[in-house]
Scaffold this motif. Structure first.
Motif, mmCIF file in Angstrom:
data_model
loop_
_atom_site.group_PDB
_atom_site.id
_atom_site.type_symbol
_atom_site.label_atom_id
_atom_site.label_comp_id
_atom_site.label_asym_id
_atom_site.label_seq_id
_atom_site.Cartn_x
_atom_site.Cartn_y
_atom_site.Cartn_z
ATOM 1 N N LEU A 62 -49.883 68.350 47.655
ATOM 2 C CA LEU A 62 -50.010 67.828 46.286
ATOM 3 C C LEU A 62 -51.386 67.202 46.052
ATOM 4 C CD1 LEU A 62 -46.519 66.246 45.621
ATOM 5 C CD2 LEU A 62 -47.528 68.196 44.460
ATOM 6 N N ILE A 63 -51.906 66.514 47.054
ATOM 7 C CA ILE A 63 -53.230 65.910 46.921
ATOM 8 C C ILE A 63 -54.306 66.983 46.876
ATOM 9 C CG2 ILE A 63 -54.949 64.502 48.139
ATOM 10 C CD1 ILE A 63 -52.621 62.761 49.105
ATOM 11 N N ARG A 64 -54.132 68.042 47.669
ATOM 12 C CA ARG A 64 -55.131 69.097 47.755
ATOM 13 C C ARG A 64 -55.282 69.848 46.439
ATOM 14 N NH1 ARG A 64 -54.210 73.912 51.813
ATOM 15 N NH2 ARG A 64 -52.596 74.156 50.265
ATOM 16 N N ILE A 71 -48.080 65.056 39.065
ATOM 17 C CA ILE A 71 -46.779 64.981 39.741
ATOM 18 C C ILE A 71 -46.820 63.933 40.848
ATOM 19 C CG2 ILE A 71 -45.147 66.255 41.171
ATOM 20 C CD1 ILE A 71 -45.964 68.774 39.640
ATOM 21 N N LEU A 72 -47.914 63.918 41.602
ATOM 22 C CA LEU A 72 -48.043 62.953 42.687
ATOM 23 C C LEU A 72 -48.038 61.525 42.150
ATOM 24 C CD1 LEU A 72 -48.448 62.606 45.718
ATOM 25 C CD2 LEU A 72 -50.888 62.675 45.320
ATOM 26 N N LEU A 77 -45.255 56.412 41.482
ATOM 27 C CA LEU A 77 -44.750 55.372 40.585
ATOM 28 C C LEU A 77 -43.240 55.193 40.725
ATOM 29 C CD1 LEU A 77 -46.818 55.944 37.326
ATOM 30 C CD2 LEU A 77 -46.886 53.972 38.838
ATOM 31 N N PHE A 78 -42.516 56.293 40.894
ATOM 32 C CA PHE A 78 -41.077 56.191 41.084
ATOM 33 C C PHE A 78 -40.746 55.389 42.336
ATOM 34 C CE2 PHE A 78 -37.245 57.847 43.142
ATOM 35 C CZ PHE A 78 -36.306 57.524 42.173
ATOM 36 N N PHE A 79 -41.410 55.717 43.448
ATOM 37 C CA PHE A 79 -41.131 54.994 44.680
ATOM 38 C C PHE A 79 -41.562 53.530 44.581
ATOM 39 C CE2 PHE A 79 -40.657 59.157 46.690
ATOM 40 C CZ PHE A 79 -39.528 58.896 47.430
ATOM 41 N N TRP A 80 -42.656 53.269 43.914
ATOM 42 C CA TRP A 80 -43.154 51.900 43.808
ATOM 43 C C TRP A 80 -42.280 51.057 42.882
ATOM 44 C CZ3 TRP A 80 -46.154 49.073 46.640
ATOM 45 C CH2 TRP A 80 -46.641 47.871 46.143
ATOM 46 N N GLU A 81 -41.804 51.650 41.780
ATOM 47 C CA GLU A 81 -41.065 50.878 40.791
ATOM 48 C C GLU A 81 -39.552 50.888 41.014
ATOM 49 O OE1 GLU A 81 -42.222 52.395 37.018
ATOM 50 O OE2 GLU A 81 -44.229 51.547 37.142
ATOM 51 N N VAL A 82 -39.016 51.899 41.690
ATOM 52 C CA VAL A 82 -37.563 51.995 41.846
ATOM 53 C C VAL A 82 -37.138 51.795 43.299
ATOM 54 C CG1 VAL A 82 -35.560 53.481 41.559
ATOM 55 C CG2 VAL A 82 -37.366 53.508 39.840
#
Length: 96
Positions: A62-64, A71-72, A77-82
């Motif tokens: 995804l970074i490449r 999407i990344l 954000l999902f992992f950080w906020e949820v």
């Protein structure tokens, strides 16, 4: 023989047999329990490295690709906020 072991009926019968042995014949179940525990520990030992490798490779891909950068950001954000606050909230409950 190979087809019999993959049959859904064989799997269901095995599950019911395991429940029956566990509930009605606890002496047999306690004798078989170390084999099951060994199987579960080996399964955990194999699954965790595979899961970590797949996650790392997916994030790298995804970074490449710059066009998938949005999407990344959403995943992060999902992992950080949820997920992260949920883990911080539930972790003390597990330790109690």
């Amino acid at each position: 023989m190979k087809n019999i072991l993959r049959s859904p009926l064989t799997i269901l019968l095995s599950i019911f047999a395991a429940f029956y042995i566990g509930l009605k014949h606890s002496n047999i179940a306690s004798w078989i329990a170390p084999i099951g525990q060994l199987y579960l520990e080996l399964l955990k030992m194999c699954v965790l490295p595979i899961l970590a490798s797949v996650t790392i490779i997916s994030v790298y891909n995804l970074i490449r690709e710059n066009k998938k950068n949005n999407i990344l950001k959403n995943v992060f954000l999902f992992f950080w906020e949820v997920c992260f606050p949920l883990v911080l909230f539930l972790l003390p409950l597990v330790w109690l």
